[in-house]
Design a protein around this motif. Structure first.
Motif, PDB file in Angstrom:
ATOM      1  N   LYS A  71       0.819  -1.203   0.000  1.00 13.39           N
ATOM      2  CA  LYS A  71       0.000   0.000   0.000  1.00 13.39           C
ATOM      3  C   LYS A  71       0.859   1.263   0.000  1.00 13.39           C
ATOM      4  CE  LYS A  71      -3.747   2.481   0.439  1.00 13.39           C
ATOM      5  NZ  LYS A  71      -4.622   2.732  -0.734  1.00 13.39           N
ATOM      6  N   ALA A  72       1.891   1.294   0.832  1.00 12.95           N
ATOM      7  CA  ALA A  72       2.747   2.479   0.914  1.00 12.95           C
ATOM      8  C   ALA A  72       3.475   2.724  -0.408  1.00 12.95           C
ATOM      9  CB  ALA A  72       3.761   2.317   2.047  1.00 12.95           C
ATOM     10  N   PHE A  73       3.915   1.648  -1.069  1.00 10.20           N
ATOM     11  CA  PHE A  73       4.599   1.804  -2.355  1.00 10.20           C
ATOM     12  C   PHE A  73       3.625   2.312  -3.419  1.00 10.20           C
ATOM     13  CE2 PHE A  73       7.064  -1.481  -0.106  1.00 10.20           C
ATOM     14  CZ  PHE A  73       8.323  -0.902  -0.145  1.00 10.20           C
ATOM     15  N   GLU A  74       2.398   1.817  -3.405  1.00  9.44           N
ATOM     16  CA  GLU A  74       1.398   2.262  -4.385  1.00  9.44           C
ATOM     17  C   GLU A  74       1.062   3.740  -4.188  1.00  9.44           C
ATOM     18  OE1 GLU A  74      -1.787  -0.422  -3.729  1.00  9.44           O
ATOM     19  OE2 GLU A  74      -0.884  -2.089  -4.854  1.00  9.44           O
ATOM     20  N   ASP A  75       0.933   4.178  -2.931  1.00  5.03           N
ATOM     21  CA  ASP A  75       0.615   5.582  -2.667  1.00  5.03           C
ATOM     22  C   ASP A  75       1.737   6.500  -3.169  1.00  5.03           C
ATOM     23  OD1 ASP A  75      -1.741   4.784  -1.528  1.00  5.03           O
ATOM     24  OD2 ASP A  75      -0.997   4.893   0.544  1.00  5.03           O
ATOM     25  N   ARG A  76       2.970   6.112  -2.912  1.00  4.79           N
ATOM     26  CA  ARG A  76       4.098   6.940  -3.360  1.00  4.79           C
ATOM     27  C   ARG A  76       4.248   6.897  -4.871  1.00  4.79           C
ATOM     28  NH1 ARG A  76       4.806   5.928   1.751  1.00  4.79           N
ATOM     29  NH2 ARG A  76       6.234   7.135   3.076  1.00  4.79           N
ATOM     30  N   LEU A  77       3.870   5.780  -5.475  1.00  3.29           N
ATOM     31  CA  LEU A  77       3.960   5.678  -6.932  1.00  3.29           C
ATOM     32  C   LEU A  77       3.005   6.661  -7.609  1.00  3.29           C
ATOM     33  CD1 LEU A  77       5.389   4.125  -9.161  1.00  3.29           C
ATOM     34  CD2 LEU A  77       3.585   2.415  -9.071  1.00  3.29           C
ATOM     35  N   ILE A  78       1.853   6.898  -7.013  1.00  4.09           N
ATOM     36  CA  ILE A  78       0.905   7.884  -7.554  1.00  4.09           C
ATOM     37  C   ILE A  78       1.535   9.276  -7.551  1.00  4.09           C
ATOM     38  CG2 ILE A  78      -1.316   9.011  -7.159  1.00  4.09           C
ATOM     39  CD1 ILE A  78      -2.325   6.348  -6.013  1.00  4.09           C
ATOM     40  N   VAL A  79       2.203   9.610  -6.440  1.00  6.28           N
ATOM     41  CA  VAL A  79       2.836  10.930  -6.322  1.00  6.28           C
ATOM     42  C   VAL A  79       3.957  11.089  -7.347  1.00  6.28           C
ATOM     43  CG1 VAL A  79       4.108  12.473  -4.783  1.00  6.28           C
ATOM     44  CG2 VAL A  79       2.258  11.053  -3.877  1.00  6.28           C
ATOM     45  N   VAL A  80       4.798  10.053  -7.489  1.00  6.66           N
ATOM     46  CA  VAL A  80       5.906  10.122  -8.445  1.00  6.66           C
ATOM     47  C   VAL A  80       5.382  10.248  -9.867  1.00  6.66           C
ATOM     48  CG1 VAL A  80       7.878   8.875  -9.382  1.00  6.66           C
ATOM     49  CG2 VAL A  80       7.489   8.885  -6.926  1.00  6.66           C
ATOM     50  N   ASP A  81       4.346   9.489 -10.203  1.00  5.38           N
ATOM     51  CA  ASP A  81       3.765   9.558 -11.554  1.00  5.38           C
ATOM     52  C   ASP A  81       3.227  10.966 -11.841  1.00  5.38           C
ATOM     53  OD1 ASP A  81       4.365   6.977 -12.211  1.00  5.38           O
ATOM     54  OD2 ASP A  81       2.437   6.160 -11.546  1.00  5.38           O
ATOM     55  N   GLU A  82       2.609  11.592 -10.849  1.00  4.03           N
ATOM     56  CA  GLU A  82       2.081  12.945 -11.054  1.00  4.03           C
ATOM     57  C   GLU A  82       3.207  13.956 -11.246  1.00  4.03           C
ATOM     58  OE1 GLU A  82      -1.006  14.015 -11.502  1.00  4.03           O
ATOM     59  OE2 GLU A  82      -1.654  11.918 -11.491  1.00  4.03           O
ATOM     60  N   ASN A  83       4.310  13.770 -10.501  1.00  9.11           N
ATOM     61  CA  ASN A  83       5.451  14.670 -10.691  1.00  9.11           C
ATOM     62  C   ASN A  83       6.049  14.534 -12.082  1.00  9.11           C
ATOM     63  OD1 ASN A  83       6.375  14.237  -7.252  1.00  9.11           O
ATOM     64  ND2 ASN A  83       5.569  16.082  -8.187  1.00  9.11           N
ATOM     65  N   ILE A  84       6.197  13.303 -12.530  1.00  8.50           N
ATOM     66  CA  ILE A  84       6.736  13.078 -13.879  1.00  8.50           C
ATOM     67  C   ILE A  84       5.783  13.635 -14.931  1.00  8.50           C
ATOM     68  CG2 ILE A  84       7.375  11.296 -15.549  1.00  8.50           C
ATOM     69  CD1 ILE A  84       8.361   9.606 -13.205  1.00  8.50           C
ATOM     70  N   LYS A  85       4.482  13.482 -14.694  1.00  7.88           N
ATOM     71  CA  LYS A  85       3.483  14.005 -15.631  1.00  7.88           C
ATOM     72  C   LYS A  85       3.545  15.528 -15.687  1.00  7.88           C
ATOM     73  CE  LYS A  85      -1.464  13.824 -16.659  1.00  7.88           C
ATOM     74  NZ  LYS A  85      -2.790  13.330 -16.197  1.00  7.88           N
ATOM     75  N   ASP A  86       3.704  16.178 -14.534  1.00  8.32           N
ATOM     76  CA  ASP A  86       3.813  17.631 -14.512  1.00  8.32           C
ATOM     77  C   ASP A  86       5.063  18.114 -15.240  1.00  8.32           C
ATOM     78  OD1 ASP A  86       1.471  17.862 -13.105  1.00  8.32           O
ATOM     79  OD2 ASP A  86       2.450  17.988 -11.141  1.00  8.32           O
ATOM     80  N   ALA A  87       6.145  17.336 -15.130  1.00  8.73           N
ATOM     81  CA  ALA A  87       7.403  17.753 -15.744  1.00  8.73           C
ATOM     82  C   ALA A  87       7.447  17.467 -17.246  1.00  8.73           C
ATOM     83  CB  ALA A  87       8.578  17.052 -15.056  1.00  8.73           C
TER      84      ALA A  87
END
Length: 257
Positions: free
Chosen positions: A141-157
């Protein structure tokens, strides 16, 4: 009645500082290491990270392969913005566990958090995906939650967040891209051919100086006028002026050759 107050006796020069009583007890290395680790956690919970890291260091001096101490010190370093050191500690803890053929979700998560805070989003995303396959159940669960954040950062960039900027400055970016391609392009043609296309020359050219044709009488008149002018206005320094003039004339003759 007279009250007797404790008298503070100044420490004599050359005498060692007072040693705490608990340090005088002959603890085993295991117990002493655990004491240091507990004190590190105690001070870390109270946001006194410098003191906490001091005791973590003392604990690691007694047992440098204690992966949990490395894990807690990594967390303290991240709290004080020493993220690169935190990544080194978490990777070392992960390496020690790998030698023991053991995996630990909090330590692997600490590696991912350190990579994220260092703005290494691609590596953090890869680590998170790998850990999702390693662990099961609630640990993922913790890895999935952080993966959402990382994906959004990459998407913003690189994704929708950058698209409007690219559309507004497309002409300028294409020009910059052409300049960069031109800069890194390797041209294997001879230098003379490259310079010929740029209307340049690959040798040092000396412009031809037109020689003034004068009669002997005019030459003598100018020489006399030159001498009189500088003798009158510069006094004795006219000889230096004459020397510099002849020196300049000599350089011009050599350059023509």
């Amino acid at each position: 009645m007279l009250s007797i107050l404790p008298i503070s006796v100044p420490q004599a020069q050359g005498v060692e500082a007072e040693i705490p009583i608990w340090e005088k007890i002959d603890w085993t290395p295991e117990i002493e290491q655990q004491i240091y680790k507990d004190w590190g956690k105690y001070y870390s919970r109270r946001r006194r990270e410098n003191i906490a890291m001091h005791y973590y260091d003392k604990a690691l001096q007694l047992s440098n392969d204690d992966y949990m101490t490395l894990y807690h010190r990594s967390q303290s370093k991240r709290k004080t913005a020493k993220t690169l050191g935190a990544l080194e500690d978490s990777l070392e803890a992960k390496r020690i566990l790998r030698l023991k053929s053991v995996v630990n979700a909090p330590i692997n998560l600490e590696v991912c958090d350190a990579l994220y805070e260092l703005n290494q989003f691609e590596k953090a995303k890869a680590e998170l995906h790998n850990n999702k396959r390693v662990f099961t159940g609630n640990k993922t669960k913790a890895f999935e939650d952080r993966l959402i954040v990382v994906d959004e950062n990459i998407k913003d960039a690189c994704g929708d967040g950058l698209s409007p900027f690219i559309l507004e400055n497309e002409r300028m970016m294409s020009h910059v891209k052409d300049l960069l391609n031109e800069k890194f392009k390797v041209d294997n043609r001879p230098l003379w051919k490259i310079l010929k296309e740029q209307n340049k020359c690959d040798i040092l050219s000396i412009p031809e100086c037109k020689e003034e044709l004068l009669s002997p009488l005019e030459i003598a008149r100018r020489k006399r006028a030159f001498d009189i002018c500088y003798q009158v206005y510069i006094d004795k320094s006219w000889i230096d002026i004459l020397f510099l003039k002849n020196l300049k004339k000599g350089f011009q003759i050599i350059s023509r050759r």
